[in-house]
Every structure is written in structure tokens, then in C-alpha cells.
Design a protein around this motif. Sequence first.
Motif, mmCIF file in Angstrom:
data_model
loop_
_atom_site.group_PDB
_atom_site.id
_atom_site.type_symbol
_atom_site.label_atom_id
_atom_site.label_comp_id
_atom_site.label_asym_id
_atom_site.label_seq_id
_atom_site.Cartn_x
_atom_site.Cartn_y
_atom_site.Cartn_z
ATOM 1 N N ILE A 1 0.754 -1.560 -0.345
ATOM 2 C CA ILE A 1 0.244 -0.004 -0.168
ATOM 3 C C ILE A 1 1.063 1.173 0.023
ATOM 4 O O ILE A 1 0.667 2.039 -0.246
ATOM 5 C CB ILE A 1 -1.037 -0.328 0.823
ATOM 6 C CG1 ILE A 1 -1.830 -1.143 1.137
ATOM 7 C CG2 ILE A 1 -1.603 1.549 1.385
ATOM 8 C CD1 ILE A 1 -2.910 -1.194 1.996
ATOM 9 N N ASN A 2 1.393 0.551 0.724
ATOM 10 C CA ASN A 2 2.612 2.383 1.108
ATOM 11 C C ASN A 2 3.700 2.510 -0.216
ATOM 12 O O ASN A 2 4.600 3.733 -0.220
ATOM 13 C CB ASN A 2 4.162 2.076 2.094
ATOM 14 C CG ASN A 2 2.986 2.652 3.598
ATOM 15 O OD1 ASN A 2 1.461 2.941 2.995
ATOM 16 N ND2 ASN A 2 2.982 1.892 4.202
ATOM 17 N N ILE A 3 3.992 2.102 -0.886
ATOM 18 C CA ILE A 3 5.153 2.021 -2.561
ATOM 19 C C ILE A 3 4.373 3.071 -3.141
ATOM 20 O O ILE A 3 3.601 3.602 -3.840
ATOM 21 C CB ILE A 3 4.662 0.910 -3.098
ATOM 22 C CG1 ILE A 3 5.800 -0.413 -2.748
ATOM 23 C CG2 ILE A 3 5.543 0.514 -4.998
ATOM 24 C CD1 ILE A 3 5.338 -2.057 -3.381
ATOM 25 N N GLN A 4 5.581 4.103 -3.390
ATOM 26 C CA GLN A 4 5.029 5.411 -3.831
ATOM 27 C C GLN A 4 5.702 5.870 -5.477
ATOM 28 O O GLN A 4 5.031 5.914 -6.094
ATOM 29 C CB GLN A 4 5.615 6.779 -3.163
ATOM 30 C CG GLN A 4 5.631 6.272 -1.833
ATOM 31 C CD GLN A 4 4.399 7.046 -1.479
ATOM 32 O OE1 GLN A 4 3.354 8.007 -2.143
ATOM 33 N NE2 GLN A 4 3.065 6.476 -0.061
ATOM 34 N N ASP A 5 6.350 4.503 -6.217
ATOM 35 C CA ASP A 5 7.095 4.945 -7.316
ATOM 36 C C ASP A 5 7.356 3.319 -8.092
ATOM 37 O O ASP A 5 7.341 2.412 -7.621
ATOM 38 C CB ASP A 5 8.248 6.079 -7.238
ATOM 39 C CG ASP A 5 9.276 5.934 -6.666
ATOM 40 O OD1 ASP A 5 9.870 4.263 -6.974
ATOM 41 O OD2 ASP A 5 10.056 6.930 -5.599
ATOM 42 N N GLU A 6 7.596 3.642 -9.007
ATOM 43 C CA GLU A 6 8.002 2.396 -9.309
ATOM 44 C C GLU A 6 9.833 1.714 -8.924
ATOM 45 O O GLU A 6 9.736 0.262 -8.507
ATOM 46 C CB GLU A 6 8.202 2.248 -11.201
ATOM 47 C CG GLU A 6 6.649 2.496 -12.280
ATOM 48 C CD GLU A 6 7.162 2.802 -13.900
ATOM 49 O OE1 GLU A 6 7.843 1.970 -13.697
ATOM 50 O OE2 GLU A 6 6.340 3.049 -14.149
ATOM 51 N N THR A 7 10.998 2.924 -8.661
ATOM 52 C CA THR A 7 11.693 1.966 -7.659
ATOM 53 C C THR A 7 11.528 1.694 -7.301
ATOM 54 O O THR A 7 12.371 0.364 -6.429
ATOM 55 C CB THR A 7 12.445 3.258 -7.980
ATOM 56 O OG1 THR A 7 12.706 4.747 -9.361
ATOM 57 C CG2 THR A 7 14.371 2.913 -7.462
ATOM 58 N N GLU A 8 10.356 2.114 -6.254
ATOM 59 C CA GLU A 8 10.282 1.434 -4.654
ATOM 60 C C GLU A 8 9.576 0.403 -4.770
ATOM 61 O O GLU A 8 9.738 -0.891 -3.987
ATOM 62 C CB GLU A 8 9.609 2.162 -3.896
ATOM 63 C CG GLU A 8 10.055 3.672 -3.136
ATOM 64 C CD GLU A 8 9.120 4.329 -2.219
ATOM 65 O OE1 GLU A 8 8.332 3.304 -1.901
ATOM 66 O OE2 GLU A 8 9.606 5.485 -1.849
ATOM 67 N N GLY A 9 8.480 0.165 -6.342
ATOM 68 C CA GLY A 9 7.544 -1.292 -6.410
ATOM 69 C C GLY A 9 9.434 -2.709 -6.829
ATOM 70 O O GLY A 9 8.770 -3.397 -6.196
ATOM 71 N N GLU A 10 10.111 -2.633 -8.274
ATOM 72 C CA GLU A 10 10.841 -2.477 -8.531
ATOM 73 C C GLU A 10 11.362 -3.492 -6.849
ATOM 74 O O GLU A 10 12.433 -4.929 -7.208
ATOM 75 C CB GLU A 10 11.938 -2.102 -9.284
ATOM 76 C CG GLU A 10 12.674 -2.872 -9.562
ATOM 77 C CD GLU A 10 13.869 -2.393 -10.628
ATOM 78 O OE1 GLU A 10 15.011 -2.939 -10.950
ATOM 79 O OE2 GLU A 10 12.857 -1.451 -10.666
#
Length: 250
Positions: A71-80
Motif C-alpha cells: 500500500i505504501n509503495i510510491q513509485d516504480e523504483t520502490e515497487g521494483e
Amino acid sequence: MAEAYVKKQIEDRIATVEFFHPAHNSLPSDILSKLATTITEVGQDDEVLVIILKSGGDRTFCAGASFTELINIQDETEGEKFFMGFANVINAMRKCPKFIIGRVQGKTVGGGLGLASAMDYCMATKYAAIKLSELNLGIGPFVVGPAVQRKLGASGMSQIAIDANTFYSPEWAKQKGLYANVYDSTEELDEAVIDFARNLCEYNPEAVKEMKQMFWRGTEDWDQLLNERAKISGRLVLSEFTKEKLERFK
């Protein structure tokens, strides 16, 4: 509430690696990181001949990714970066020169199924149903997919990945080759796992190392492949569809 942990114990040349999280053994980044490091460490320890991988508690083996963190992932870099946590554990298991025995005492979902699939030999109880729920969240089992498909075959993998709301029985998982044996109780499972581990300690470690490489032949590109898959998941987790789904689970 009990604290999350990853711990290892080495006894009679058998390393037991155990992870736990109070939210049904879900896997946040810190637990994934510790798991990958611990598996690599015991794999390199000359005192260790075989590894048992298990989770704490007596119900769920692993609920997969931590929803709180998703839920707290803010951008693609964080997601990856988050999804690379699963990639790193699977790759650590793949590269480990020792056999890893899985002890699956209960339901396993999503990323947890990825862990079970990356075991070299997996044993379970009759309560250890499996589910790939990622599509239900608008993502997909991209990172764990190669490990799951390697165990269940392309048809088994696509069946449970598409039918993302259904738990498949331990008997189905055994029939597909994920579980070697299914036991009536955790006590029976534990007895079988330790007996099997002791038996493996009698084998030539050099032969085990060569066999492990033989079994995992064809996966040499997984460092790159799973990284590419983590990027896909990291992008999709930011979609409006997934954000709305996660809010409902909050």
C-alpha cells in the motif's frame, strides 16, 4: 503481539532457517532481505550439509507479500525494490549448494508459493493448500512465476495463476510435483522432515552440489529474468486498479 524474525539453528550438520511474521507469516522487505542473507550464509557454511526452511506458528506457512508495504509503495523504483526481495530469496535458494527441504505446515499464498516452489524437496500437511492470488490484486505472479512453473509445469502454473481466488488442495499440489509427501499432522510432518534431513547428511556433499546444479540447469538467466519481472510488478502495483484493491484490504 509476537515480533517478526528470521533465525537459524545448526545442529548435527542440519541448518534450520525459520521466518515468522505476526500477520500470517507475510513477507515485508526486511524479512525477505534477512532470509536471502541467511540462506546464502548457511549454504556457504562447511559445517552444514542440509537446510530445512520453515515458518513459525502452526497455521499459515506464508501469506505472501506484506499488504502494509504494498500500500505504501510510491513509485516504480520502490515497487521494483520490494519485489526484488522475493527474487533475491528465490535466487539465493537456487544458487545454494546444499539441498533445501521445505516444511509447509499450512496454507501458502502468492510469494509464499514461490518459496515453496524453490525448495529442492518439499513436504506438507493436509492443511497446506496453495493459491496464487496476485491477479486478484491487479498484479500477477511475475517474480515467483518461473519457480512455480518449474515445479507445477506450464499448465498447472497457468491454471492457478488465472484462477486467482481459489485455494488448490495439497493433494493437487502433490500430484503436480510441488509436495513430495502430505501428512495428517504437523507432528508427523516434523518427524518426516528431520528423518529425511538426517538421511541426506549421509550423502557426499560434492555429489549433492553437482546434483543441485543439474536440477537447476536452464535457470542461469534468473538474476536478469527475475529483475525484469520485478520491474513489471513494481509498475503494476501503482495502477489505480491495484491501489483500489489494496485500500479495500486495508
